[in-house]
Scaffold this active site. Structure first.
Site, PDB file in Angstrom:
ATOM      1  CE  LYS A  80      11.325  15.127  44.452  1.00 19.56           C
ATOM      2  NZ  LYS A  80      10.145  16.102  44.785  1.00 19.56           N
ATOM      3  CB  SER A 156       8.532  14.136  47.841  1.00 19.89           C
ATOM      4  OG  SER A 156       8.435  15.269  47.016  1.00 19.89           O
ATOM      5  CB  SER A 180       7.833  18.248  48.065  1.00 18.91           C
ATOM      6  OG  SER A 180       6.738  17.344  48.467  1.00 18.91           O
TER       7      SER A 180
END
EC number: 6.3.5.7
Length: 481
Positions: A80, A156, A180
Protein backbone atom coordinates in the site's frame (compact mmCIF):
# COMPACT_ATOMS: atom_id res chain seq x y z
CA UNK A 1 -3.86 -26.18 -16.24
CA UNK A 2 -3.67 -22.98 -14.22
CA UNK A 3 -1.67 -20.05 -15.52
CA UNK A 4 1.24 -18.81 -13.38
CA UNK A 5 -0.64 -15.77 -12.12
CA UNK A 6 -3.65 -17.90 -11.11
CA UNK A 7 -1.67 -19.95 -8.59
CA UNK A 8 -1.59 -19.24 -4.87
CA UNK A 9 1.45 -17.87 -3.06
CA UNK A 10 2.03 -21.26 -1.47
CA UNK A 11 1.89 -23.04 -4.83
CA UNK A 12 4.30 -20.53 -6.36
CA UNK A 13 6.70 -20.92 -3.45
CA UNK A 14 6.78 -24.71 -3.86
CA UNK A 15 7.28 -24.52 -7.63
CA UNK A 16 10.16 -22.06 -7.25
CA UNK A 17 11.86 -24.13 -4.56
CA UNK A 18 11.37 -27.33 -6.60
CA UNK A 19 12.81 -25.51 -9.65
CA UNK A 20 9.66 -26.09 -11.70
CA UNK A 21 9.56 -22.31 -12.19
CA UNK A 22 12.10 -19.57 -11.69
CA UNK A 23 11.26 -16.43 -9.77
CA UNK A 24 12.19 -14.45 -12.87
CA UNK A 25 9.54 -16.31 -14.89
CA UNK A 26 6.95 -15.67 -12.19
CA UNK A 27 7.76 -11.96 -11.89
CA UNK A 28 7.66 -11.46 -15.66
CA UNK A 29 4.31 -13.28 -15.85
CA UNK A 30 2.94 -11.00 -13.12
CA UNK A 31 4.08 -7.83 -14.91
CA UNK A 32 2.54 -9.13 -18.14
CA UNK A 33 -0.69 -9.63 -16.20
CA UNK A 34 -0.51 -6.10 -14.76
CA UNK A 35 0.10 -4.66 -18.23
CA UNK A 36 -2.91 -6.58 -19.52
CA UNK A 37 -5.36 -5.67 -16.74
CA UNK A 38 -4.34 -2.60 -14.78
CA UNK A 39 -5.47 -0.08 -17.37
CA UNK A 40 -9.04 -1.04 -16.49
CA UNK A 41 -8.68 -1.94 -12.81
CA UNK A 42 -6.20 0.67 -11.54
CA UNK A 43 -4.61 -1.24 -8.66
CA UNK A 44 -1.13 0.28 -8.86
CA UNK A 45 0.21 3.82 -8.47
CA UNK A 46 3.88 2.90 -9.00
CA UNK A 47 5.75 -0.16 -10.27
CA UNK A 48 9.39 -1.27 -10.00
CA UNK A 49 9.62 -3.74 -12.89
CA UNK A 50 13.36 -3.58 -13.63
CA UNK A 51 14.36 -3.75 -9.95
CA UNK A 52 11.90 -6.60 -9.30
CA UNK A 53 13.29 -8.68 -12.17
CA UNK A 54 16.86 -8.17 -10.93
CA UNK A 55 15.83 -9.19 -7.40
CA UNK A 56 14.09 -12.28 -8.81
CA UNK A 57 17.26 -13.24 -10.65
CA UNK A 58 19.17 -12.93 -7.36
CA UNK A 59 16.72 -15.32 -5.66
CA UNK A 60 17.06 -17.79 -8.54
CA UNK A 61 20.85 -17.61 -8.22
CA UNK A 62 20.61 -18.48 -4.50
CA UNK A 63 18.35 -21.47 -5.21
CA UNK A 64 20.52 -22.75 -8.05
CA UNK A 65 23.56 -22.62 -5.79
CA UNK A 66 21.90 -24.36 -2.87
CA UNK A 67 21.91 -21.28 -0.65
CA UNK A 68 19.28 -20.73 2.06
CA UNK A 69 16.40 -18.55 0.96
CA UNK A 70 13.66 -16.79 2.89
CA UNK A 71 10.11 -17.97 3.57
CA UNK A 72 8.63 -15.89 0.73
CA UNK A 73 11.40 -16.60 -1.77
CA UNK A 74 10.58 -15.27 -5.21
CA UNK A 75 6.92 -14.44 -4.47
CA UNK A 76 5.65 -11.14 -5.98
CA UNK A 77 4.14 -8.92 -3.28
CA UNK A 78 2.48 -5.49 -3.50
CA UNK A 79 2.47 -2.76 -0.84
CA UNK A 80 0.00 0.00 0.00
CA UNK A 81 1.18 3.51 -0.84
CA UNK A 82 1.27 4.56 2.84
CA UNK A 83 4.21 2.27 3.68
CA UNK A 84 7.63 3.83 3.24
CA UNK A 85 10.28 2.10 1.15
CA UNK A 86 13.72 3.49 0.47
CA UNK A 87 14.10 5.28 -2.83
CA UNK A 88 10.51 4.51 -3.86
CA UNK A 89 7.46 6.80 -4.21
CA UNK A 90 5.57 6.81 -0.91
CA UNK A 91 2.86 9.46 -0.74
CA UNK A 92 -0.22 7.94 0.89
CA UNK A 93 -2.22 8.90 -2.22
CA UNK A 94 -2.04 12.57 -1.19
CA UNK A 95 -0.99 15.65 -3.13
CA UNK A 96 0.67 16.98 0.02
CA UNK A 97 3.35 14.28 -0.38
CA UNK A 98 3.60 14.54 -4.15
CA UNK A 99 7.06 13.45 -5.31
CA UNK A 100 8.14 12.16 -1.89
CA UNK A 101 10.41 9.10 -1.89
CA UNK A 102 11.15 7.06 1.21
CA UNK A 103 14.51 7.48 2.89
CA UNK A 104 14.22 4.21 4.84
CA UNK A 105 12.29 0.95 4.72
CA UNK A 106 9.23 0.36 6.88
CA UNK A 107 9.77 -2.67 9.11
CA UNK A 108 7.27 -4.73 7.09
CA UNK A 109 9.13 -3.83 3.89
CA UNK A 110 12.44 -4.85 5.43
CA UNK A 111 10.92 -8.14 6.63
CA UNK A 112 9.60 -8.87 3.14
CA UNK A 113 13.01 -8.19 1.64
CA UNK A 114 14.71 -10.36 4.28
CA UNK A 115 12.25 -13.15 3.38
CA UNK A 116 13.30 -12.82 -0.31
CA UNK A 117 9.85 -11.63 -1.42
CA UNK A 118 9.82 -9.59 -4.63
CA UNK A 119 8.14 -6.22 -4.13
CA UNK A 120 6.51 -5.22 -7.41
CA UNK A 121 4.99 -1.84 -6.59
CA UNK A 122 2.67 0.35 -4.54
CA UNK A 123 -1.12 0.12 -4.64
CA UNK A 124 -3.77 2.82 -4.76
CA UNK A 125 -5.69 3.83 -1.64
CA UNK A 126 -7.93 6.46 -0.13
CA UNK A 127 -5.87 9.52 0.79
CA UNK A 128 -4.11 8.91 4.13
CA UNK A 129 -6.31 5.78 4.46
CA UNK A 130 -9.44 7.90 5.01
CA UNK A 131 -12.31 6.35 3.10
CA UNK A 132 -14.21 3.20 2.16
CA UNK A 133 -14.04 3.43 -1.63
CA UNK A 134 -10.45 4.26 -2.79
CA UNK A 135 -12.02 7.24 -4.60
CA UNK A 136 -10.44 9.89 -2.32
CA UNK A 137 -7.01 9.11 -3.78
CA UNK A 138 -5.18 12.14 -5.19
CA UNK A 139 -3.86 10.03 -8.05
CA UNK A 140 -5.60 10.61 -11.36
CA UNK A 141 -6.91 7.08 -11.63
CA UNK A 142 -9.96 5.25 -10.38
CA UNK A 143 -9.53 1.81 -8.84
CA UNK A 144 -12.40 -0.46 -9.88
CA UNK A 145 -13.81 -3.70 -8.56
CA UNK A 146 -12.59 -6.59 -10.79
CA UNK A 147 -15.99 -8.31 -10.47
CA UNK A 148 -17.85 -5.29 -11.84
CA UNK A 149 -15.93 -2.29 -13.16
CA UNK A 150 -18.84 0.02 -12.32
CA UNK A 151 -18.49 -0.73 -8.59
CA UNK A 152 -16.10 0.34 -5.85
CA UNK A 153 -13.37 -2.02 -4.65
CA UNK A 154 -13.83 -0.84 -1.07
CA UNK A 155 -11.23 1.07 0.90
CA UNK A 156 -9.04 2.43 2.05
CA UNK A 157 -6.86 -0.48 0.87
CA UNK A 158 -8.80 -0.93 -2.38
CA UNK A 159 -5.74 -1.27 -4.60
CA UNK A 160 -4.36 -4.01 -2.37
CA UNK A 161 -7.56 -6.02 -2.61
CA UNK A 162 -7.93 -5.60 -6.38
CA UNK A 163 -4.28 -6.51 -7.02
CA UNK A 164 -4.87 -9.94 -5.46
CA UNK A 165 -8.41 -10.38 -6.80
CA UNK A 166 -7.27 -9.73 -10.38
CA UNK A 167 -4.20 -12.00 -10.12
CA UNK A 168 -1.72 -9.11 -10.31
CA UNK A 169 0.22 -10.42 -7.30
CA UNK A 170 -0.03 -13.21 -4.72
CA UNK A 171 0.15 -11.25 -1.46
CA UNK A 172 -0.55 -7.57 -0.87
CA UNK A 173 -0.15 -5.48 2.27
CA UNK A 174 -2.85 -3.10 3.42
CA UNK A 175 -3.54 -1.13 6.57
CA UNK A 176 -6.72 -1.33 8.63
CA UNK A 177 -7.89 1.50 10.91
CA UNK A 178 -11.61 0.74 10.95
CA UNK A 179 -12.03 -2.02 8.38
CA UNK A 180 -9.76 -0.91 5.55
CA UNK A 181 -8.47 -4.43 4.89
CA UNK A 182 -11.56 -6.49 5.69
CA UNK A 183 -14.14 -4.41 3.81
CA UNK A 184 -12.29 -4.35 0.45
CA UNK A 185 -11.40 -8.03 0.92
CA UNK A 186 -15.12 -8.80 1.19
CA UNK A 187 -16.03 -6.57 -1.78
CA UNK A 188 -13.32 -8.12 -3.99
CA UNK A 189 -13.61 -11.78 -2.92
CA UNK A 190 -10.19 -12.27 -1.33
CA UNK A 191 -8.94 -13.07 2.17
CA UNK A 192 -7.91 -10.06 4.29
CA UNK A 193 -6.50 -10.11 7.83
CA UNK A 194 -6.34 -7.31 10.37
CA UNK A 195 -4.02 -8.67 13.08
CA UNK A 196 -4.11 -7.80 16.77
CA UNK A 197 -2.95 -4.27 17.54
CA UNK A 198 0.73 -4.74 18.40
CA UNK A 199 1.20 -7.96 16.40
CA UNK A 200 2.91 -6.30 13.40
CA UNK A 201 5.19 -3.26 13.52
CA UNK A 202 3.77 0.05 12.28
CA UNK A 203 7.22 1.64 11.89
CA UNK A 204 7.26 3.27 8.46
CA UNK A 205 3.46 3.30 8.12
CA UNK A 206 2.16 6.84 7.53
CA UNK A 207 -0.15 7.28 10.48
CA UNK A 208 -3.87 7.94 10.27
CA UNK A 209 -4.93 7.05 13.83
CA UNK A 210 -2.02 5.58 15.76
CA UNK A 211 -4.02 3.66 18.38
CA UNK A 212 -6.14 1.97 15.69
CA UNK A 213 -3.89 1.44 12.62
CA UNK A 214 -2.62 -2.06 11.90
CA UNK A 215 -0.86 -3.51 8.86
CA UNK A 216 -2.09 -6.85 7.49
CA UNK A 217 -2.04 -9.05 4.37
CA UNK A 218 -4.44 -9.78 1.53
CA UNK A 219 -4.12 -13.12 -0.25
CA UNK A 220 -6.12 -15.66 -2.25
CA UNK A 221 -6.33 -18.20 0.58
CA UNK A 222 -6.17 -18.38 4.37
CA UNK A 223 -3.02 -20.49 4.01
CA UNK A 224 -1.32 -17.70 2.05
CA UNK A 225 -2.32 -15.17 4.74
CA UNK A 226 -0.82 -17.44 7.42
CA UNK A 227 2.37 -17.72 5.36
CA UNK A 228 2.62 -13.92 5.15
CA UNK A 229 1.83 -13.44 8.85
CA UNK A 230 4.69 -15.76 9.80
CA UNK A 231 7.06 -13.27 8.17
CA UNK A 232 5.42 -10.00 9.22
CA UNK A 233 4.62 -10.64 12.90
CA UNK A 234 6.97 -10.05 15.80
CA UNK A 235 8.80 -7.49 17.91
CA UNK A 236 10.51 -4.42 16.51
CA UNK A 237 12.95 -2.10 18.27
CA UNK A 238 11.53 0.80 16.26
CA UNK A 239 7.92 0.37 17.42
CA UNK A 240 7.27 0.26 21.15
CA UNK A 241 3.60 -0.68 20.64
CA UNK A 242 4.54 -4.13 19.30
CA UNK A 243 3.99 -6.66 22.08
CA UNK A 244 6.68 -9.18 22.99
CA UNK A 245 4.43 -12.15 22.35
CA UNK A 246 5.75 -15.33 20.78
CA UNK A 247 5.01 -15.72 17.08
CA UNK A 248 3.83 -19.29 16.42
CA UNK A 249 4.05 -20.98 13.04
CA UNK A 250 0.50 -20.16 11.95
CA UNK A 251 0.60 -22.81 9.22
CA UNK A 252 0.70 -25.49 11.93
CA UNK A 253 -2.85 -24.61 12.99
CA UNK A 254 -4.46 -25.13 9.57
CA UNK A 255 -5.61 -28.67 10.33
CA UNK A 256 -9.17 -28.39 9.02
CA UNK A 257 -10.48 -29.73 12.34
CA UNK A 258 -12.64 -27.34 14.37
CA UNK A 259 -14.85 -29.88 16.15
CA UNK A 260 -15.94 -28.46 19.50
CA UNK A 261 -14.86 -24.90 18.71
CA UNK A 262 -17.33 -22.40 20.18
CA UNK A 263 -18.32 -19.68 17.73
CA UNK A 264 -20.16 -16.67 19.11
CA UNK A 265 -22.82 -14.92 17.01
CA UNK A 266 -23.61 -11.42 18.35
CA UNK A 267 -27.27 -10.49 17.92
CA UNK A 268 -26.34 -6.80 17.49
CA UNK A 269 -24.62 -7.53 14.15
CA UNK A 270 -27.71 -9.01 12.47
CA UNK A 271 -29.56 -5.75 12.09
CA UNK A 272 -32.41 -4.42 9.95
CA UNK A 273 -30.95 -3.12 6.74
CA UNK A 274 -28.65 -6.10 6.24
CA UNK A 275 -28.82 -6.89 2.52
CA UNK A 276 -30.95 -10.07 2.00
CA UNK A 277 -28.31 -11.59 -0.28
CA UNK A 278 -25.61 -10.96 2.30
CA UNK A 279 -27.81 -12.43 5.04
CA UNK A 280 -28.37 -15.57 2.96
CA UNK A 281 -24.61 -16.07 2.45
CA UNK A 282 -23.93 -15.43 6.15
CA UNK A 283 -26.65 -17.90 7.25
CA UNK A 284 -25.28 -20.56 4.91
CA UNK A 285 -21.78 -19.97 6.27
CA UNK A 286 -23.06 -20.56 9.81
CA UNK A 287 -24.56 -23.86 8.69
CA UNK A 288 -21.17 -24.82 7.23
CA UNK A 289 -19.50 -24.18 10.58
CA UNK A 290 -22.16 -26.32 12.27
CA UNK A 291 -21.51 -29.14 9.80
CA UNK A 292 -17.80 -28.96 10.69
CA UNK A 293 -18.64 -29.67 14.33
CA UNK A 294 -18.45 -26.15 15.72
CA UNK A 295 -20.85 -25.09 18.46
CA UNK A 296 -22.78 -21.90 17.66
CA UNK A 297 -23.44 -19.71 20.71
CA UNK A 298 -25.58 -16.56 20.70
CA UNK A 299 -23.79 -13.71 22.47
CA UNK A 300 -24.36 -10.03 23.08
CA UNK A 301 -22.03 -7.09 22.43
CA UNK A 302 -24.34 -4.40 23.82
CA UNK A 303 -22.18 -1.36 23.09
CA UNK A 304 -21.82 -2.16 19.38
CA UNK A 305 -24.28 0.60 18.42
CA UNK A 306 -21.86 3.17 19.85
CA UNK A 307 -18.84 1.88 17.89
CA UNK A 308 -19.19 4.06 14.78
CA UNK A 309 -19.75 7.37 16.61
CA UNK A 310 -16.93 6.50 19.02
CA UNK A 311 -14.59 5.75 16.14
CA UNK A 312 -15.49 8.96 14.31
CA UNK A 313 -14.53 10.98 17.37
CA UNK A 314 -11.28 9.17 18.19
CA UNK A 315 -9.91 8.51 14.69
CA UNK A 316 -10.27 12.11 13.41
CA UNK A 317 -8.79 13.40 16.69
CA UNK A 318 -5.68 11.27 16.18
CA UNK A 319 -5.59 12.17 12.48
CA UNK A 320 -5.70 15.88 13.32
CA UNK A 321 -2.64 15.43 15.52
CA UNK A 322 -0.76 13.11 13.15
CA UNK A 323 -1.29 15.23 10.04
CA UNK A 324 -0.14 18.44 11.73
CA UNK A 325 3.40 17.52 10.60
CA UNK A 326 2.53 18.19 6.96
CA UNK A 327 3.10 21.94 6.86
CA UNK A 328 4.78 22.64 3.50
CA UNK A 329 8.10 23.42 5.15
CA UNK A 330 10.20 20.25 5.29
CA UNK A 331 8.87 17.99 2.55
CA UNK A 332 5.93 17.45 0.24
CA UNK A 333 3.70 20.05 -1.38
CA UNK A 334 4.61 23.69 -0.79
CA UNK A 335 2.39 26.51 -2.03
CA UNK A 336 3.84 29.03 -4.45
CA UNK A 337 1.46 31.78 -3.32
CA UNK A 338 2.52 32.59 0.24
CA UNK A 339 3.79 35.97 1.43
CA UNK A 340 4.28 34.98 5.10
CA UNK A 341 4.59 31.90 7.29
CA UNK A 342 0.88 31.77 8.17
CA UNK A 343 -0.08 31.77 4.50
CA UNK A 344 2.56 29.10 3.79
CA UNK A 345 0.98 26.73 6.33
CA UNK A 346 -2.62 27.50 5.41
CA UNK A 347 -2.30 27.42 1.63
CA UNK A 348 0.05 24.42 1.52
CA UNK A 349 -2.39 22.35 3.58
CA UNK A 350 -5.47 23.68 1.77
CA UNK A 351 -3.96 22.81 -1.62
CA UNK A 352 -2.33 19.56 -0.49
CA UNK A 353 -5.14 17.79 1.38
CA UNK A 354 -8.32 16.46 -0.24
CA UNK A 355 -11.87 17.13 0.98
CA UNK A 356 -12.24 13.97 3.09
CA UNK A 357 -8.93 14.51 4.88
CA UNK A 358 -9.82 18.15 5.55
CA UNK A 359 -13.21 17.06 6.89
CA UNK A 360 -11.62 14.65 9.37
CA UNK A 361 -8.93 17.14 10.42
CA UNK A 362 -11.67 19.67 11.19
CA UNK A 363 -13.72 17.15 13.18
CA UNK A 364 -10.61 16.01 15.07
CA UNK A 365 -9.46 19.52 15.88
CA UNK A 366 -12.95 20.37 17.10
CA UNK A 367 -13.25 17.40 19.50
CA UNK A 368 -9.76 18.07 20.88
CA UNK A 369 -10.41 21.76 21.50
CA UNK A 370 -10.54 23.08 25.06
CA UNK A 371 -14.31 23.42 25.23
CA UNK A 372 -15.13 19.99 23.85
CA UNK A 373 -12.33 17.63 24.91
CA UNK A 374 -14.22 16.31 27.96
CA UNK A 375 -17.60 16.23 26.20
CA UNK A 376 -16.42 14.26 23.16
CA UNK A 377 -12.89 12.86 23.16
CA UNK A 378 -12.76 11.81 26.81
CA UNK A 379 -16.25 10.31 26.68
CA UNK A 380 -15.39 8.39 23.50
CA UNK A 381 -12.34 6.89 25.22
CA UNK A 382 -14.61 5.63 28.00
CA UNK A 383 -17.03 4.08 25.51
CA UNK A 384 -14.07 2.45 23.76
CA UNK A 385 -13.25 0.71 27.03
CA UNK A 386 -16.85 -0.52 27.33
CA UNK A 387 -16.68 -1.96 23.81
CA UNK A 388 -13.45 -3.77 24.69
CA UNK A 389 -15.05 -5.07 27.89
CA UNK A 390 -17.94 -6.51 25.83
CA UNK A 391 -15.46 -8.55 23.80
CA UNK A 392 -13.54 -9.67 26.89
CA UNK A 393 -16.77 -11.00 28.42
CA UNK A 394 -17.81 -12.69 25.19
CA UNK A 395 -14.46 -14.46 24.87
CA UNK A 396 -14.99 -16.01 28.31
CA UNK A 397 -17.76 -18.06 26.63
CA UNK A 398 -16.55 -18.54 23.05
CA UNK A 399 -13.34 -19.14 21.10
CA UNK A 400 -14.07 -16.84 18.16
CA UNK A 401 -16.86 -14.51 17.01
CA UNK A 402 -18.68 -14.68 13.65
CA UNK A 403 -20.24 -11.63 11.93
CA UNK A 404 -20.98 -10.15 8.51
CA UNK A 405 -18.22 -7.88 7.13
CA UNK A 406 -20.44 -5.24 5.53
CA UNK A 407 -24.20 -4.54 5.37
CA UNK A 408 -24.21 -5.10 1.58
CA UNK A 409 -22.03 -6.04 -1.40
CA UNK A 410 -19.88 -3.53 -3.31
CA UNK A 411 -21.91 -0.47 -4.31
CA UNK A 412 -21.70 1.49 -7.54
CA UNK A 413 -18.95 4.04 -8.15
CA UNK A 414 -21.60 6.63 -8.98
CA UNK A 415 -23.66 5.96 -5.82
CA UNK A 416 -24.52 9.29 -4.20
CA UNK A 417 -23.67 8.37 -0.63
CA UNK A 418 -23.25 11.07 2.01
CA UNK A 419 -20.13 11.05 4.22
CA UNK A 420 -22.20 9.65 7.11
CA UNK A 421 -23.59 6.83 4.91
CA UNK A 422 -20.04 5.97 3.88
CA UNK A 423 -18.90 6.00 7.52
CA UNK A 424 -21.63 3.47 8.36
CA UNK A 425 -20.21 1.05 5.75
CA UNK A 426 -17.66 0.14 8.46
CA UNK A 427 -20.22 -0.55 11.19
CA UNK A 428 -19.28 -4.26 11.50
CA UNK A 429 -15.51 -3.80 11.23
CA UNK A 430 -14.85 -0.80 13.47
CA UNK A 431 -15.39 -2.57 16.84
CA UNK A 432 -12.37 -4.88 16.31
CA UNK A 433 -10.08 -1.86 15.90
CA UNK A 434 -11.47 -0.16 18.99
CA UNK A 435 -10.90 -3.36 20.98
CA UNK A 436 -7.51 -4.10 19.39
CA UNK A 437 -8.46 -7.68 18.47
CA UNK A 438 -7.75 -9.60 15.23
CA UNK A 439 -10.31 -9.99 12.45
CA UNK A 440 -10.32 -11.74 9.11
CA UNK A 441 -12.61 -11.52 6.08
CA UNK A 442 -13.04 -14.72 4.08
CA UNK A 443 -15.00 -15.12 0.82
CA UNK A 444 -18.20 -17.05 1.57
CA UNK A 445 -20.47 -16.74 -1.44
CA UNK A 446 -22.06 -14.43 -4.00
CA UNK A 447 -25.05 -12.15 -4.31
CA UNK A 448 -26.03 -10.13 -7.38
CA UNK A 449 -22.90 -11.52 -9.07
CA UNK A 450 -20.68 -9.95 -6.40
CA UNK A 451 -18.56 -11.56 -3.65
CA UNK A 452 -19.63 -11.58 -0.01
CA UNK A 453 -17.25 -12.19 2.88
CA UNK A 454 -17.73 -13.34 6.45
CA UNK A 455 -15.78 -11.94 9.38
CA UNK A 456 -14.16 -13.97 12.16
CA UNK A 457 -12.91 -12.14 15.25
CA UNK A 458 -10.49 -13.59 17.79
CA UNK A 459 -9.01 -12.88 21.19
CA UNK A 460 -6.00 -10.56 21.33
CA UNK A 461 -3.08 -12.45 19.72
CA UNK A 462 -5.51 -15.24 18.85
CA UNK A 463 -4.83 -15.10 15.10
CA UNK A 464 -4.23 -18.84 15.14
CA UNK A 465 -7.88 -19.47 16.12
CA UNK A 466 -9.46 -17.37 13.35
CA UNK A 467 -6.98 -18.72 10.79
CA UNK A 468 -7.77 -22.28 11.86
CA UNK A 469 -11.53 -21.74 11.62
CA UNK A 470 -11.22 -19.76 8.38
CA UNK A 471 -9.08 -22.44 6.76
CA UNK A 472 -11.55 -25.19 7.75
CA UNK A 473 -14.44 -23.13 6.32
CA UNK A 474 -12.53 -22.39 3.11
CA UNK A 475 -11.75 -26.07 2.55
CA UNK A 476 -15.37 -27.06 3.23
CA UNK A 477 -16.88 -24.67 0.68
CA UNK A 478 -14.25 -25.52 -1.95
CA UNK A 479 -15.12 -29.20 -1.63
CA UNK A 480 -18.73 -28.31 -2.43
CA UNK A 481 -17.92 -26.47 -5.65
Amino acid sequence: MKKIYELTAFEIKEKILNRELTSEEVVKAIFDRIEETDGEIGSFVSLRKEKAIEEAKAVDYKIQNGETVGALAGIPVAIKDNMVSIGEPSQSASKILEGYEGIYDATVVKKLKDADAIIIGKTNMDEFAMGSTTTTSAYEKTTKNPWDLDRVPGGSSGGGATSVASNQCYISLGSDTGGSIRQPASFCGVVGLKPTYGRISRYGLMAFASSLDQIGPFAKTVKDVALALNTLAGVDDYDSTVEEVEVPNYLDYLTGDIKGMKIGVPKEYFIEGLNPGVKKVVDEALETFKSLGAEIVEISLPHTKYAAPTYYVLAPAEASSNLARFDGVRYGHRTKNASNIDELYTKSRSEGFGDEVKRRIMIGTYVLSAGFFDAYFKKAQKVRRLIKNDFDKAFEKVDIIFTPVTPGPAFRLDAKKTPVELYLEDIFTIPANLAGIPGISIPAGMTEGLPVGIQLLGKAFGEKDILKAGDAFEKAIKERV
